[in-house]
Design a protein around this motif. Structure first.
Motif, PDB file in Angstrom:
ATOM      1  N   ALA A  29       0.855  -1.188   0.000  1.00  0.00           N
ATOM      2  CA  ALA A  29       0.000   0.000   0.000  1.00  0.00           C
ATOM      3  C   ALA A  29       0.891   1.237   0.000  1.00  0.00           C
ATOM      4  O   ALA A  29       1.744   1.393   0.886  1.00  0.00           O
ATOM      5  CB  ALA A  29      -0.912  -0.002   1.216  1.00  0.00           C
ATOM      6  N   PRO A  30       0.736   2.130  -0.989  1.00  0.00           N
ATOM      7  CA  PRO A  30       1.626   3.305  -1.072  1.00  0.00           C
ATOM      8  C   PRO A  30       1.247   4.402  -0.074  1.00  0.00           C
ATOM      9  O   PRO A  30       0.877   5.531  -0.451  1.00  0.00           O
ATOM     10  CB  PRO A  30       1.443   3.763  -2.516  1.00  0.00           C
ATOM     11  CG  PRO A  30       0.052   3.360  -2.861  1.00  0.00           C
ATOM     12  CD  PRO A  30      -0.209   2.077  -2.133  1.00  0.00           C
ATOM     13  N   THR A  31       1.355   4.103   1.195  1.00  0.00           N
ATOM     14  CA  THR A  31       1.057   5.093   2.228  1.00  0.00           C
ATOM     15  C   THR A  31       2.208   6.078   2.361  1.00  0.00           C
ATOM     16  O   THR A  31       3.285   5.906   1.776  1.00  0.00           O
ATOM     17  CB  THR A  31       0.807   4.385   3.561  1.00  0.00           C
ATOM     18  OG1 THR A  31       1.995   3.674   3.937  1.00  0.00           O
ATOM     19  CG2 THR A  31      -0.357   3.403   3.449  1.00  0.00           C
ATOM     20  N   ARG A  32       2.010   7.103   3.173  1.00  0.00           N
ATOM     21  CA  ARG A  32       3.053   8.101   3.370  1.00  0.00           C
ATOM     22  C   ARG A  32       4.264   7.494   4.073  1.00  0.00           C
ATOM     23  O   ARG A  32       5.416   7.791   3.710  1.00  0.00           O
ATOM     24  CB  ARG A  32       2.499   9.274   4.182  1.00  0.00           C
ATOM     25  CG  ARG A  32       3.486  10.397   4.433  1.00  0.00           C
ATOM     26  CD  ARG A  32       2.791  11.606   5.025  1.00  0.00           C
ATOM     27  NE  ARG A  32       1.736  12.097   4.148  1.00  0.00           N
ATOM     28  CZ  ARG A  32       0.960  13.148   4.451  1.00  0.00           C
ATOM     29  NH1 ARG A  32       1.115  13.788   5.602  1.00  0.00           N
ATOM     30  NH2 ARG A  32       0.028  13.547   3.611  1.00  0.00           N
ATOM     31  N   ASP A  33       4.035   6.621   5.035  1.00  0.00           N
ATOM     32  CA  ASP A  33       5.160   5.978   5.719  1.00  0.00           C
ATOM     33  C   ASP A  33       5.927   5.066   4.781  1.00  0.00           C
ATOM     34  O   ASP A  33       7.167   4.997   4.830  1.00  0.00           O
ATOM     35  CB  ASP A  33       4.647   5.180   6.922  1.00  0.00           C
ATOM     36  CG  ASP A  33       4.041   6.064   7.988  1.00  0.00           C
ATOM     37  OD1 ASP A  33       4.380   7.268   8.017  1.00  0.00           O
ATOM     38  OD2 ASP A  33       3.223   5.559   8.787  1.00  0.00           O
ATOM     39  N   TRP A  34       5.215   4.348   3.918  1.00  0.00           N
ATOM     40  CA  TRP A  34       5.908   3.481   2.960  1.00  0.00           C
ATOM     41  C   TRP A  34       6.723   4.305   1.981  1.00  0.00           C
ATOM     42  O   TRP A  34       7.874   3.950   1.650  1.00  0.00           O
ATOM     43  CB  TRP A  34       4.891   2.623   2.210  1.00  0.00           C
ATOM     44  CG  TRP A  34       5.503   1.748   1.149  1.00  0.00           C
ATOM     45  CD1 TRP A  34       6.008   0.506   1.299  1.00  0.00           C
ATOM     46  CD2 TRP A  34       5.657   2.092  -0.230  1.00  0.00           C
ATOM     47  NE1 TRP A  34       6.490   0.029   0.108  1.00  0.00           N
ATOM     48  CE2 TRP A  34       6.280   0.990  -0.857  1.00  0.00           C
ATOM     49  CE3 TRP A  34       5.354   3.213  -1.002  1.00  0.00           C
ATOM     50  CZ2 TRP A  34       6.596   0.981  -2.215  1.00  0.00           C
ATOM     51  CZ3 TRP A  34       5.666   3.201  -2.347  1.00  0.00           C
ATOM     52  CH2 TRP A  34       6.284   2.088  -2.941  1.00  0.00           C
ATOM     53  N   TRP A 148      -6.344   7.864  -2.729  1.00  0.00           N
ATOM     54  CA  TRP A 148      -5.164   8.478  -2.125  1.00  0.00           C
ATOM     55  C   TRP A 148      -5.489   9.082  -0.767  1.00  0.00           C
ATOM     56  O   TRP A 148      -4.660   9.041   0.159  1.00  0.00           O
ATOM     57  CB  TRP A 148      -4.592   9.557  -3.054  1.00  0.00           C
ATOM     58  CG  TRP A 148      -3.862   8.977  -4.237  1.00  0.00           C
ATOM     59  CD1 TRP A 148      -4.278   8.958  -5.528  1.00  0.00           C
ATOM     60  CD2 TRP A 148      -2.604   8.318  -4.201  1.00  0.00           C
ATOM     61  NE1 TRP A 148      -3.360   8.334  -6.320  1.00  0.00           N
ATOM     62  CE2 TRP A 148      -2.314   7.928  -5.534  1.00  0.00           C
ATOM     63  CE3 TRP A 148      -1.686   8.017  -3.203  1.00  0.00           C
ATOM     64  CZ2 TRP A 148      -1.137   7.268  -5.881  1.00  0.00           C
ATOM     65  CZ3 TRP A 148      -0.514   7.353  -3.547  1.00  0.00           C
ATOM     66  CH2 TRP A 148      -0.249   6.983  -4.859  1.00  0.00           C
ATOM     67  N   SER A 149      -6.660   9.631  -0.615  1.00  0.00           N
ATOM     68  CA  SER A 149      -7.040  10.188   0.691  1.00  0.00           C
ATOM     69  C   SER A 149      -7.142   9.082   1.734  1.00  0.00           C
ATOM     70  O   SER A 149      -6.735   9.270   2.885  1.00  0.00           O
ATOM     71  CB  SER A 149      -8.385  10.915   0.576  1.00  0.00           C
ATOM     72  OG  SER A 149      -8.299  12.002  -0.328  1.00  0.00           O
ATOM     73  N   ALA A 150      -7.667   7.915   1.333  1.00  0.00           N
ATOM     74  CA  ALA A 150      -7.756   6.801   2.273  1.00  0.00           C
ATOM     75  C   ALA A 150      -6.369   6.288   2.652  1.00  0.00           C
ATOM     76  O   ALA A 150      -6.157   5.832   3.780  1.00  0.00           O
ATOM     77  CB  ALA A 150      -8.591   5.681   1.668  1.00  0.00           C
ATOM     78  N   LEU A 151      -5.424   6.361   1.715  1.00  0.00           N
ATOM     79  CA  LEU A 151      -4.068   5.896   2.006  1.00  0.00           C
ATOM     80  C   LEU A 151      -3.277   6.907   2.833  1.00  0.00           C
ATOM     81  O   LEU A 151      -2.259   6.553   3.416  1.00  0.00           O
ATOM     82  CB  LEU A 151      -3.317   5.610   0.697  1.00  0.00           C
ATOM     83  CG  LEU A 151      -3.829   4.436  -0.138  1.00  0.00           C
ATOM     84  CD1 LEU A 151      -3.135   4.411  -1.496  1.00  0.00           C
ATOM     85  CD2 LEU A 151      -3.613   3.129   0.600  1.00  0.00           C
ATOM     86  N   GLY A 152      -3.741   8.131   2.868  1.00  0.00           N
ATOM     87  CA  GLY A 152      -3.022   9.158   3.620  1.00  0.00           C
ATOM     88  C   GLY A 152      -1.769   9.658   2.930  1.00  0.00           C
ATOM     89  O   GLY A 152      -0.879  10.234   3.583  1.00  0.00           O
ATOM     90  N   GLY A 153      -1.681   9.446   1.621  1.00  0.00           N
ATOM     91  CA  GLY A 153      -0.499   9.891   0.884  1.00  0.00           C
ATOM     92  C   GLY A 153      -0.813  11.039  -0.047  1.00  0.00           C
ATOM     93  O   GLY A 153      -1.946  11.543  -0.109  1.00  0.00           O
ATOM     94  N   GLU A 154       0.228  11.491  -0.761  1.00  0.00           N
ATOM     95  CA  GLU A 154       0.070  12.582  -1.713  1.00  0.00           C
ATOM     96  C   GLU A 154      -0.310  12.017  -3.083  1.00  0.00           C
ATOM     97  O   GLU A 154       0.149  10.948  -3.482  1.00  0.00           O
ATOM     98  CB  GLU A 154       1.372  13.375  -1.818  1.00  0.00           C
ATOM     99  CG  GLU A 154       1.776  14.045  -0.510  1.00  0.00           C
ATOM    100  CD  GLU A 154       3.066  14.810  -0.642  1.00  0.00           C
ATOM    101  OE1 GLU A 154       3.659  14.772  -1.763  1.00  0.00           O
ATOM    102  OE2 GLU A 154       3.496  15.431   0.339  1.00  0.00           O
TER     103      GLU A 154
END
Length: 248
Positions: A29-34, A148-154
């Motif tokens: 999952a391409p989250t911000r932490d990842w 993208w909003s659900a993943l919390g990323g840009e």
């Protein structure tokens, strides 16, 4: 089934796009932490949605045959499920990401289904095509911005890959014995039925020509069409007309 699709996609992209380049293919999952931990060129195929492809649903049952062509069982037709992948490229420069996305798009546009020669396991045993589409507009009930909003990323440029996978996990219904010509025969029309040995005084066949029993002979030995006489009251009414005069 899902992991088999992952293996096919990884092998396809490595063989026709990356061509030995030191670029990783992952399904995280391409989250911000990842994203903060990515330190090498990477292609990410994130499976973000699974739902049935209602346009491909079939009704009825499929027959299974033995070596003699006899139906031995029946099974429900396969049901197709859409696997939606969000494909993104991760490098240090946006230009390199765009170049990589362009190569991915050109590769996937060559196919309308997963290449049959790359299918393995259950997908190969089913023998059905595995359709796929790339970069189509999202359905009305979903947008990539929401993902993208659900993943919390840009928000990043991405490709939407949808693969319709057949699933045959359904119960099997054993078929009854085949129907043969032994048993009841029904004939229609004015032609008498074919002579056939009766078994234990069977009943007449519906639709066949009825055979009436021979009339019983009367007291004088002649056959009577009215059948055997039954006891009862009989009444005969006669009319006598005079020659012209009154009797009184």
């Amino acid at each position: 089934m899902i992991h088999e699709v992952d293996d096919v996609l990884r092998a396809l992209l490595r063989a026709e796009v990356l061509e030995g380049a030191q670029i990783a293919v992952v399904f995280d999952a391409p989250t911000r932490d990842w994203a903060a931990k990515v330190n090498a060129p990477t292609v990410n195929l994130y499976l973000y949605d699974i739902r049935e492809d209602m346009r491909r649903r079939e009704r009825g049952l499929h027959n299974e045959y033995d070596g003699h062509g006899t139906v031995i069982a029946r099974r429900r037709p396969p049901r197709y499920f859409k696997l939606s992948y969000l494909i993104t490229a991760w490098t240090k420069r946006p230009e390199d990401e765009h170049r990589l996305l362009s190569s991915l798009l050109a590769c996937l546009l060559r196919y309308e289904a997963l290449p049959p020669e790359r299918l393995t396991g259950t997908l190969q045993e089913i023998g059905a095509a595995v359709p796929m589409s790339i970069a189509l507009p999202p359905p009305e009930d979903r947008s990539f911005a929401d993902v993208w909003s659900a993943l919390g990323g840009e928000l990043k440029p991405s490709l939407d890959l949808v693969i319709s996978v057949p699933v045959t996990a359904s119960p099997t219904y054993t078929a009854g014995p085949p129907v043969t010509d032994e048993g009841l025969r029904a004939g229609f029309g004015d032609h008498p039925p074919e002579p056939r040995a009766r078994r234990g005084g069977g009943l007449p066949v519906y639709g066949g020509k009825s055979v009436r029993p021979a009339p019983a002979p009367d007291a004088e030995g002649a056959a009577s069409d009215s059948g055997p006489r039954r006891a009862g009251l009989s009444l005969r009414i006669t009319e006598r007309r005079g020659g012209g005069g009154d009797d009184g």
